[in-house]
Design a protein around this motif. Sequence first.
Motif, PDB file in Angstrom:
ATOM      1  N   GLY A   9       0.910  -1.312   0.288  1.00 52.61           N
ATOM      2  CA  GLY A   9      -0.379   0.442   0.269  1.00 52.61           C
ATOM      3  C   GLY A   9       1.619   1.029   0.066  1.00 52.61           C
ATOM      4  N   TRP A  28       2.236   1.714  -2.945  1.00 53.64           N
ATOM      5  CA  TRP A  28       1.639   2.467  -4.080  1.00 53.64           C
ATOM      6  C   TRP A  28       1.218   3.941  -4.292  1.00 53.64           C
ATOM      7  N   VAL A  29       1.130   4.445  -2.790  1.00 52.25           N
ATOM      8  CA  VAL A  29       1.098   5.446  -2.361  1.00 52.25           C
ATOM      9  C   VAL A  29       2.506   6.331  -2.561  1.00 52.25           C
ATOM     10  N   LEU A  51      -3.619   0.141  -7.937  1.00 50.15           N
ATOM     11  CA  LEU A  51      -4.601   0.264  -6.611  1.00 50.15           C
ATOM     12  C   LEU A  51      -5.594  -0.396  -6.783  1.00 50.15           C
ATOM     13  N   PHE A  52      -6.199  -1.664  -7.893  1.00 52.47           N
ATOM     14  CA  PHE A  52      -6.964  -2.222  -7.831  1.00 52.47           C
ATOM     15  C   PHE A  52      -6.188  -3.585  -7.559  1.00 52.47           C
ATOM     16  N   ILE A  82      -5.019  -3.581  -3.910  1.00 55.69           N
ATOM     17  CA  ILE A  82      -6.386  -4.754  -3.066  1.00 55.69           C
ATOM     18  C   ILE A  82      -6.731  -6.026  -3.420  1.00 55.69           C
ATOM     19  N   LEU A  83      -6.480  -6.654  -4.684  1.00 57.46           N
ATOM     20  CA  LEU A  83      -6.591  -8.405  -4.734  1.00 57.46           C
ATOM     21  C   LEU A  83      -5.866  -9.134  -4.422  1.00 57.46           C
ATOM     22  N   TYR A 133      -4.381  -8.171  -1.741  1.00 54.63           N
ATOM     23  CA  TYR A 133      -4.566  -8.124   0.184  1.00 54.63           C
ATOM     24  C   TYR A 133      -5.868  -9.266   0.048  1.00 54.63           C
ATOM     25  N   MET A 134      -6.686  -9.604  -1.025  1.00 47.87           N
ATOM     26  CA  MET A 134      -7.854 -10.114  -0.669  1.00 47.87           C
ATOM     27  C   MET A 134      -7.281 -11.562  -0.375  1.00 47.87           C
ATOM     28  N   ARG A 163      -5.492 -12.397   2.662  1.00 53.04           N
ATOM     29  CA  ARG A 163      -6.289 -11.991   3.966  1.00 53.04           C
ATOM     30  C   ARG A 163      -6.269 -13.401   4.564  1.00 53.04           C
ATOM     31  N   GLU A 202      -6.718 -10.754   9.199  1.00 55.31           N
ATOM     32  CA  GLU A 202      -6.886  -9.113   8.590  1.00 55.31           C
ATOM     33  C   GLU A 202      -5.550  -8.564   9.489  1.00 55.31           C
ATOM     34  N   GLY A 203      -5.544  -7.248   8.902  1.00 56.73           N
ATOM     35  CA  GLY A 203      -4.980  -6.198   8.858  1.00 56.73           C
ATOM     36  C   GLY A 203      -4.080  -6.462   8.432  1.00 56.73           C
ATOM     37  N   PRO A 204      -3.146  -5.238   8.807  1.00 55.13           N
ATOM     38  CA  PRO A 204      -1.853  -4.539   8.555  1.00 55.13           C
ATOM     39  C   PRO A 204      -1.057  -6.056   7.476  1.00 55.13           C
ATOM     40  N   MET A 253      -0.380  -6.616   4.107  1.00 60.55           N
ATOM     41  CA  MET A 253       0.259  -6.116   3.071  1.00 60.55           C
ATOM     42  C   MET A 253       1.209  -5.578   2.941  1.00 60.55           C
ATOM     43  N   LEU A 271     -13.239   1.896  -6.394  1.00 59.29           N
ATOM     44  CA  LEU A 271     -11.757   1.481  -5.579  1.00 59.29           C
ATOM     45  C   LEU A 271     -11.696   1.237  -4.044  1.00 59.29           C
ATOM     46  N   GLY A 285     -11.084  -5.800   6.499  1.00 65.47           N
ATOM     47  CA  GLY A 285      -9.485  -5.661   7.900  1.00 65.47           C
ATOM     48  C   GLY A 285      -8.540  -4.592   6.423  1.00 65.47           C
ATOM     49  N   MET A 286      -8.670  -4.269   5.644  1.00 67.54           N
ATOM     50  CA  MET A 286      -7.798  -3.975   5.263  1.00 67.54           C
ATOM     51  C   MET A 286      -7.422  -2.913   5.723  1.00 67.54           C
ATOM     52  N   PRO A 287      -6.376  -2.869   5.735  1.00 65.97           N
ATOM     53  CA  PRO A 287      -5.470  -1.624   6.545  1.00 65.97           C
ATOM     54  C   PRO A 287      -5.457  -0.309   6.140  1.00 65.97           C
TER      55      PRO A 287
END
Lengths: 479, 220
Positions: free
Chosen positions: A124, A127-128, A168-169, A172-173, A175-176, A179, A184-186, A189, B164, B173-175
């Motif tokens: 994440g 990405w930022v 970004l999409f 997210i995938l 992370y999915m 998981r 879950e949680g930080p 990523m 998004l 639970g995504m950070p």
Amino acid sequence: MPTSGEGLILAIPLVTAALLIFISNYRLSARLNAASAFLTLLAALSLFVRKPAPGPYLLVDDLNIVFVVLNTFVGFTTAVFSASYIAHELETGRLTRAQLRFYHAMYQILLFAMSLSLLANNIGLMWVAIELATLTTVLMVGIYRTHEALEAAWKYFILGSVGIALALFGTILVYMAARPVVGEGPDGMVWTILIEHAAKLDPALLNLAFIFLLLGYGTKVGLAPLHAWLPDAHAEGPTPISAVLSGLLLNVALHAVLRFKLLLAANPGAIAPGPLLVTMGLVSLIFAGFMLYRRRDIKRLFAYSSIEHMGIIAFAFGMGGPLANFAGLLHMTMHSLTKSGIFFAVGHIAQAKDTQKIAEIRGLTVSHPLLGWGLVVGVAAIAGMPPLGVFMSEFLVVSSTFAREPLLAIPLVIGLLVAFGALLLKVHGLAFGEPTGVSHPVKASYLPMIAHFGLVLVAGLYLPPPLVAWFQHVAVLLH
Amino acid sequence: MDKFAFDVAHFLAGSLVLVSLMLLYQDRLSALLNVFAFQAMVLALSVAWQAYAQGAPHLYLTAAIALSVKAIIIPVALHRMIRRLGIHREVETAINIGPTMLAGLGLVALSMVVILRVTAAADMLAREDLAFALSVVLLGLLMMVTRRNAVSQVVGFMSLENGLILAATGAKGMPFVVEISVAFSVLIAFIVIGIFLFRIRERFDSVDLEALDDFRGESR
């Protein structure tokens, strides 16, 4: 105050940027800019000595040290070049003092964003950082506020944002996919945790994620057919920014793609990411090779050449294996050094001739010997003439391809030859013959250009064994 | 998650796709902005419901940001801008509305097929949320491709970002760093775009990108 190497790499540019906003004396701020970039380079070199343990946000491993050191080095030399370049822009009134203040602060923020993206241990955060780098470069490309600059900046902004949204999409995938395995949680990523559990992640989700990430970050790498922003952005912005874009930002995006390629490679059920990279690389190489013939703007010419070389690099990493990865890493380093060196020359040439049109620039070796011959050496290097470094890395890419997939080597060699011909044709007109048109004397600092080409020459003749060992080690890590 | 919570989440995410389709056929700029504000409102509701259903209070903040920035501040600002520019009457489309709608439907079908097949192992809500989110993203992309006007391209981009956010909040639970960054990026993006639009207006008295094409550095 952070005392570790990676903390300093990030802290120095940020502090400097904050200072630069308040300094209105442009000579002082140009010097501060270069000095701070030099300190950042020293901090980056310290990573070789003491490698910190990976934290939840930052990571220093053998792969990204190569990128970080290259980045900070070219960041420093470009800052030196920029100091002599902008003095001329200020005299001719293309930039105002207020704009320069903004320019210097943005330059440091860009260096910060690129280092952050390379050092990020969190996808994440990565990405930022890439998004921040994109936004700063958009603002810099548009800084001249001419029609062309605004159009280029707008195009870059729109295409870059779409790319970054797709990435970004994909993030997210990922992370999915992570998981169910890491919870879950930080943690889902954090790169080091992801790669540790890569084999257990859902392969179908990872495949889909990689497609989005490749399209997203691939836009920023400038791979065809996602390259449309790149020539405009290179041509219309200040030349130091062209040098940083070509030499560094493209590598930063490539580094992100490589990270996710590693993730897929560690998962037995996922698709092999190599063929995708190979295809995009070849398409970029051949397309850009032919496009080179039709360029009429000198900065656009070298922008297309960057697309070509990113194609070669993506091709090499797509082939994979210790030899091709080694060649890819070497080629990336050589391309960064050579291309930014060429832009240093081109920046002063455009200032000396008051134009970027290739047709209006002739006989540079006569009118401006040092610049003209510098350009000749640079183009010879980027076209892949021996004994310069790019020749060696291209030779390695070709020979490793011949050894494994002879059929793929054919389009590769054709693409290289096409580009070679185009570049020699163009440089002949630029450098030789009777000088025409306006011709101002330039107060250039040639040192950055000479340093870059000197390094490329030395690398072509003799690569120090520790460097070879390091690259070989990283090449094995990359699979 | 109980059946009712699931149904509501499903309903809201589905509405977001519908509103995205509505965006496609708006042929006046002011109507386009109104529909976009409505889309942002639906998004805020959807995020707020996820916050309630997942028991994740930080998501309320994301919902509040979506509501205040995207549903109110940005549409109001853009309304004022287009009125000052005198372009609130029309939207030029590069292709006709009929084919665009068909393409939009095709994209929704595509994302359903792709996501539902790929994520067979994940839980029901997450995968359907993701499918809806991908639809919204693709529809936003379609809009950016088909419109020539700078303002409607910006709306297309923000609609894409809405997709998004839906995806990010659906991933349980995504950070938090990501959600904030998305909201932030929209804000930054808006500032950047705002600067650009004003410069473009100063220079060209037009925000039609086709007018900009003429100024390319080299002829093709």
